[in-house]
Structure formats: C-alpha cells, structure tokens
Design an enzyme around this catalytic site. Structure first.
Site, PDB file in Angstrom:
ATOM      1  N   SER A  60       2.658   8.511  -0.940  1.00  0.00           N
ATOM      2  CA  SER A  60       1.444   7.805  -0.505  1.00  0.00           C
ATOM      3  C   SER A  60       0.575   8.587   0.470  1.00  0.00           C
ATOM      4  CB  SER A  60       1.823   6.452   0.104  1.00  0.00           C
ATOM      5  OG  SER A  60       2.220   5.556  -0.898  1.00  0.00           O
ATOM      6  N   LYS A  63      -3.045   8.792  -0.522  1.00  0.00           N
ATOM      7  CA  LYS A  63      -4.084   7.825  -0.169  1.00  0.00           C
ATOM      8  C   LYS A  63      -4.981   8.321   0.959  1.00  0.00           C
ATOM      9  CE  LYS A  63      -1.431   3.805  -1.775  1.00  0.00           C
ATOM     10  NZ  LYS A  63      -0.099   4.344  -2.050  1.00  0.00           N
ATOM     11  N   SER A 122      -0.426   0.680   2.530  1.00  0.00           N
ATOM     12  CA  SER A 122      -0.255   1.645   1.442  1.00  0.00           C
ATOM     13  C   SER A 122      -0.345   0.955   0.086  1.00  0.00           C
ATOM     14  CB  SER A 122       1.084   2.389   1.570  1.00  0.00           C
ATOM     15  OG  SER A 122       1.007   3.651   0.967  1.00  0.00           O
ATOM     16  N   LYS A 224      -0.676   8.949   8.225  1.00  0.00           N
ATOM     17  CA  LYS A 224      -0.225   8.224   7.039  1.00  0.00           C
ATOM     18  C   LYS A 224       1.253   8.502   6.798  1.00  0.00           C
ATOM     19  CE  LYS A 224      -1.083   5.628   3.402  1.00  0.00           C
ATOM     20  NZ  LYS A 224       0.333   5.183   3.373  1.00  0.00           N
TER      21      LYS A 224
END
Length: 431
Positions: A60, A63, A122, A224
């Site tokens: 993720s 993203k 997420s 993140k």
C-alpha cells in the site's frame, strides 16, 4: 540604427545537483529490514541505505502515488477537495478481504474523505474511485502513475494497479519511495494533513492509524504503511524537528523500510534509523536566498557586469560521526540519543556528535565572460562541497541571461572608457 539594450537575470540555483557517497556507514546486518534508506528532504542527500534499489512488492505504499497525483490536481484546480463523487461500479473490483471504505454504488463521497480513507485506512476502493475520477478510467490512471514516477526519477518502479495489489509487474524500491516522499512533503505538503490523522471514521467504520509512531513521537507526521505477504511490513516515515542551528532551524528526514517482520518491527527500525540520522548528521546552509554569488564581465552591451544571485537557499548534509568503524544500529540508545561504543580504554561509553565538520566549498565559473547578444538559460557556476576529502554534493547554478547588443558606436565608447581608466574586467566569485 541604435540597438536597445536590457538585461534580465532569473536565477535558478540547483540547475543540476549530484549527491555522492553515504554519510553514515551503517552495518546492514544490524538493521532488521530487507531494504531501507534514509533521505534528507532538503539537501536531497542519501544519508545511508541498503538494498535501496532492489525491486520489491510495495504493497500500500503505492497509494502515496495516488495521493500525490490527486493533490497535484487539486493544487492546479483540476480537482476540488470538497467535490462530491458518485460512487461507480469500479469499487466492485475490491475483494471482501481487502481494506476498504465499503463504498456503495450510487452513494456520494467527497474527494477529501476519499483521501483520508486512502492514506489512513489504506482503502482500496478509495484508490480506484480517485483513479477513475482523475483519468477517466483505471488504465489511463496507471499511465499517469508511471509517467509521474519517471518524472520523479523513480527508475526502478512500475505500477500495475492503484491500490498496491501484488502483481509480477508491480514493483518499486526503497530509494524510489524516498523520492516520492520527498515530492509529497516538498510539492504537496497538504498530504501531511492526512498522514498524521490518528484515525479515520466513515459511516460507522472506524480505523486507527497503523503508523504507531504517530502516538509516541510528536515530530512524526507521515507518510504511509503497507503490508502484504509478498512485501512484508513496509513503512515510509517522515518527521520534522527543530535544530539548534540558526542557518537551518528546521530539518525533515525521510526513512523507508521494506520487508520487516511486523508492525512493531517496522516502526522500531525506521524510528531508530531516523533518530540515528538526526543525532549524527546535520544540515549546513551553503547558499542563502538572494546571495550574490559571482560577477561575470559583459561585453558588447550597456552593462559591464552580470551578477549571479541565488533565488533559493541551499543546504548540505554533513556527518557528525567521529569513528571509521561501521555503525551498529542495535548499539543506538534511543533514550539517550547516542551510540554506545568501546573507547580506547576498552570501556563502553556514549559517542558524542562532532562539533566541527570541516566542510569546505570549491566554486568555479563556467564561462569567464558573457557577450551580447544572449537570450538563454545557461550554467554559470559550479559549486562542490567537501567534508574532509569526501565530495558530498556538486551543484550547478543556472541563470537565464537575456542581453541585447550595443551598436558599434556604443561598443567603441565602452572600449575607450575602459582603456582610458585602465580597467581590466575579470570574472570573480563572491561565495
């Protein structure tokens, strides 16, 4: 016919810049991650790294690129943060076991809410819906993702889906995500509003932020987390801290760790790398915004000098580590912010950072004179920054130079003036 003369100088420091060897030699066996890197977001220098260019499943962290594109389009006016989107069937591509906001076809949701869900929760359905809104469909958005990656210098990355689902041709590296993190904090700093949110709530859903360092370190504000079985536990981490230096009062570092074994381990490793870098490196301002850097003599024109100036400040990251031996990250004492090492008497002691970095600059002009007519951007000054004998950075200063030519009579009068007064105009550096 008399010629009109004017000179316009638009200086852009950092026409090109190159960073060199790692500042801190950290023993990779002491770092419990498959790949990692530490980047100073202001100087752009890599402080330390290991396997940072090895392609891995990013999970993720992907993203981050979705958010970067969305925020760029918000800044340019192509998107509005509070624009309401009608959820389309694209969200039906998300499997039941994937992280999601549980968006239902036909309901309305704002881009602001989607960005919060994308970064904090997420949410895969948020990634797909944003992709469709920005580029019309997911396929077009993937082209945009890869084009943006190329523009940022992420040469070892390829994106095949917006959420970060494991696929053979979906990969990136620690170094590339550090570059993306640098772009997020420098170009789209509003990303940090989302990445420091402690939780996310949407229509009965509650999701606590998985970056556990947000709770324990008030200087941490992103970036993140990511996890898949193929990727392991990944974390892109950033923090901004005050310094004791008047010339560089604040400093931001970016750490990316890939392939750790747990949520706690990725936080522990990334935080220790970041704290070590804050302790044993520092930023030094080498060029001040507005600083007069050099004079170049100008011929065949009204003015006799071209002043090379900086429109932005520049810093260099230097090492404060005093030893030649590799650093054992496990010997870093977080509570005391120091490394524990053996001294010359064989006793364990805390290693203090250096107070004198022995930094020096070497500057050289590329052209020694400028002659009209000119109307172009051109490199004018090279700056090399050394610590001891190690070349840390090479910066090339570029200016836009626009000169209109004197007529023959004006050139002759200028030549007579210099001859009468015994003037010999030579280039000089003020840095």
């Amino acid at each position: 016919m008399n010629a009109v003369f004017y000179l316009l100088a638009s200086c852009v420091l950092l026409c090109s810049t190159t960073s060199f060897a790692n500042l801190l030699n950290i023993n990779p066996e002491s770092v419990e991650a498959e790949a990692w890197t530490i980047l100073d977001s202001q100087s752009g220098q890599v402080i330390a790294e290991h396997n940072s260019h090895v392609q891995r499943a990013p999970a993720s962290l992907t993203k981050m690129m979705v958010a970067y594109i969305a925020l760029k389009d918000i800044q340019s006016g192509k998107l509005q943060r509070h624009e309401l989107l009608t959820v389309s069937p694209v969200v039906n591509q998300v499997m039941s076991d994937e992280s999601q906001m549980r968006l239902k076809v036909g309901e309305q949701v704002s881009i602001d809410t989607l960005l919060a869900g994308l970064v904090v929760m997420s949410a895969n359905d948020a990634a797909l819906l944003l992709a469709e809104r920005i580029s019309g469909n997911v396929a077009n958005f993937l082209q945009r993702m890869n084009a943006e990656a190329k523009a940022l210098g992420m040469h070892n990355s390829h994106f095949s889906n917006p959420p970060g689902i494991t696929m053979p041709d979906h990969y990136s590296t620690a170094a590339d995500f550090a570059l993306l993190g640098q772009a997020l904090v420098n170009e789209t700093p509003s990303y940090l509003y989302y990445s420091k949110l402690p939780d996310f709530r949407y229509q009965g859903l509650y999701h606590a932020a998985t970056n556990v360092l947000l709770k324990t370190d008030p200087t941490v504000d992103g970036l993140k987390t990511g996890f898949t079985k193929a990727a392991g536990y990944n974390l892109a981490l950033t923090a901004q801290r005050n310094t004791a230096r008047l010339d560089a009062p604040q400093r931001r570092l970016i750490v990316v760790v890939l392939g750790t074994t747990s949520i706690q381990k990725r936080a522990e490793v990334a935080h220790k790398l970041m704290n070590l870098a804050y302790t044993y490196t520092q930023n030094e301002r080498i060029v001040q915004k507005g600083q007069h850097l050099a004079n170049l003599p100008v011929s065949q024109s009204k003015y006799t000098w071209f002043e090379v100036k900086a429109l932005q400040s520049e810093v260099v990251t230097t090492s404060l580590y005093a030893l030649d031996t590799p650093i054992d990250l496990k010997a870093y004492q977080s509570d005391q912010a120091r490394l524990k090492v053996l001294n010359d008497q064989g006793q364990m002691t805390l290693l203090e950072p250096l107070t004198n970095t022995q930094t020096r600059l070497e500057a050289s002009l590329i052209p020694q004179t400028l002659a009209a007519p000119l109307n172009q951007s051109m490199p004018l000054l090279d700056i090399k920054v050394y610590q001891n004998k190690q070349l840390l950075r090479h910066i090339q200063v570029e200016n836009h130079v626009q000169l209109e030519q004197h007529n023959v009579f004006q050139q002759f009068m200028a030549w007579c003036h210099d001859l009468w007064h015994g003037i010999q105009r030579k280039a000089n550096i003020k840095l």
